[in-house]
Design a protein around this motif. Structure first.
Motif, PDB file in Angstrom:
ATOM      1  N   ILE A 174      38.136 -12.489  12.994  1.00  0.00           N
ATOM      2  CA  ILE A 174      39.135 -13.434  13.502  1.00  0.00           C
ATOM      3  C   ILE A 174      39.494 -14.496  12.467  1.00  0.00           C
ATOM      4  O   ILE A 174      40.555 -15.130  12.542  1.00  0.00           O
ATOM      5  CB  ILE A 174      38.607 -14.104  14.800  1.00  0.00           C
ATOM      6  N   ASP A 175      38.627 -14.700  11.470  1.00  0.00           N
ATOM      7  CA  ASP A 175      38.853 -15.744  10.469  1.00  0.00           C
ATOM      8  C   ASP A 175      40.013 -15.423   9.537  1.00  0.00           C
ATOM      9  O   ASP A 175      40.521 -16.320   8.850  1.00  0.00           O
ATOM     10  CB  ASP A 175      37.583 -15.958   9.642  1.00  0.00           C
ATOM     11  N   PHE A 176      40.425 -14.167   9.484  1.00  0.00           N
ATOM     12  CA  PHE A 176      41.539 -13.792   8.611  1.00  0.00           C
ATOM     13  C   PHE A 176      42.857 -14.213   9.249  1.00  0.00           C
ATOM     14  O   PHE A 176      43.179 -13.834  10.377  1.00  0.00           O
ATOM     15  CB  PHE A 176      41.527 -12.286   8.339  1.00  0.00           C
ATOM     16  N   THR A 177      43.613 -14.995   8.502  1.00  0.00           N
ATOM     17  CA  THR A 177      44.887 -15.493   9.007  1.00  0.00           C
ATOM     18  C   THR A 177      45.943 -14.409   9.036  1.00  0.00           C
ATOM     19  O   THR A 177      46.741 -14.314   9.972  1.00  0.00           O
ATOM     20  CB  THR A 177      45.382 -16.660   8.120  1.00  0.00           C
ATOM     21  N   ASN A 178      45.940 -13.566   7.988  1.00  0.00           N
ATOM     22  CA  ASN A 178      46.982 -12.556   7.839  1.00  0.00           C
ATOM     23  C   ASN A 178      46.406 -11.171   8.149  1.00  0.00           C
ATOM     24  O   ASN A 178      45.861 -10.500   7.271  1.00  0.00           O
ATOM     25  CB  ASN A 178      47.551 -12.599   6.421  1.00  0.00           C
TER      26      ASN A 178
END
Length: 359
Positions: A274-278
């Motif tokens: 979930i930490d990945f923005t893209n």
């Protein structure tokens, strides 16, 4: 700690009946250049020659059985030839040896510990006796005997590596502290990334994780600060709830996470993913093929589809390279390079840089 930090000590003569070199005996003796280890010695204890940065060579006699924790950590050694008789190499034994270029492991070694050769960025080869019952080496890379576990990739060997299809496990700290590595191609035979598998590989640019991978250990990509692309082929996110800090210090706002079609929402809800923005779902794939001059040793592609980051192509034969990329379209522009930097970009006969290509 008998001679700990004796900065002026350059050499010493040891008694011929000595059976062990004790813990931290010569730790941080930074001027120490010469020692003859008697053939009576069976143990080189923990941190014995730690940070002996002037110690370039050492002859380890056949009497030695154990090289303990950090024994030669951060030393100046340039080569290690372990004799028949050594059975145990302790954790961190040769870690962070900045000048170490080659290691030879005999048939008698049955235990090699954690991070033995990590952060050794000049190390080009680890060679194991074919008679060793536990370990093996192929082209200087350390494996278990069956070559199902990749144990250690030498830090100075290459910028790119294709893992053999025999491998199912990338072992603990297998690529730890390798500043040279930029690309690792992972086969579908791999099912597990162990703890710290790619720990502190700051120049690793892209990782393509096959759907076969079901386990990723803690700190697997810790401080892989150069990652720009992470492609994952499993529709179900690997459960990272028991794996601490898998992507710690990866720039998850910049690094693109590509996932299978229809699985974006699952990754957006999954712990650490979930930490990945893209997060982008994989779309169409395109295969790029290029003809190169005979003798070209490598070929890379960089373009709008991979943030203009040089990505290694697969050699077909002496004059052809290929690569299949996911989530691309025919309108995206790109260039070919003969190396992993823009100084190697393709040029015209007059030396001028060619215009961007399109498919």
């Amino acid at each position: 700690n008998a001679l700990y930090k004796k900065a002026t000590l350059k050499s010493i003569k040891l008694p011929t009946n000595l059976v062990s070199i004790g813990r931290s005996a010569f730790n941080s003796c930074t001027a120490f250049t010469t020692i003859t280890i008697p053939s009576s010695v069976v143990l080189i204890d923990s941190m014995a020659f730690n940070a002996c940065t002037a110690l370039k060579r050492i002859n380890i006699p056949a009497s030695v059985q154990t090289i303990s924790y950090g024994a030669f950590n951060s030393s100046g050694l340039t080569e290690i030839v372990l004799p028949n008789g050594v059975t145990t190499i302790g954790d961190y034994a040769f870690q962070n040896c900045a000048s170490l270029s080659s290691v030879s492991i005999p048939s008698t070694v049955t235990h090699s510990g954690y991070c033995v050769f990590s952060f050794d960025n000049a190390l080009r080869s680890i060679n194991v006796s074919s008679m060793n019952p536990i370990y093996s080496s192929v082209d200087g890379v350390l494996y278990d005997k069956s070559q199902q576990r990749l144990l250690c990739f030498p830090g100075g060997k290459a910028t790119d590596f294709i893992i053999p299809s025999t491998v199912s496990v990338i072992d603990t700290a297998a690529f730890e502290g390798i500043h040279n590595i930029q690309s690792v191609k992972i086969p579908s035979s791999v099912t597990k990334f162990s703890v710290e598998a790619f720990y502190w590989c700051p120049n690793l640019k892209a990782i393509d994780i096959p759907a076969s991978v079901t386990s990723i250990g803690a700190y697997a990509f810790y401080n892989c600060s150069g990652l720009t692309s992470l492609i994952v082929h499993s529709s179900t996110p690997v459960d990272l709830s028991a794996s601490d800090s898998v992507f710690k210090f990866v720039n998850t706002s910049y690094c693109s996470l590509y996932v299978p079609s229809g699985s974006k929402s699952a990754y957006q809800a999954a712990y650490q993913w979930i930490d990945f923005t893209n997060i982008t779902e994989l779309g169409n794939s395109i295969t790029y093929n290029v003809t190169v001059p005979f003798g070209t040793k490598c070929c890379y592609i960089a373009g709008e589809m991979n943030n203009w980051t040089q990505q290694p192509m697969t050699k077909v034969d002496d004059t052809h390279y290929t690569i299949t990329l996911q989530n691309v379209n025919v309108n995206q522009q790109y260039k070919y390079c003969s190396g992993p930097a823009w100084i190697y970009v393709e040029k015209a006969a007059d030396g001028s840089e060619l215009s961007n290509r399109s498919y």
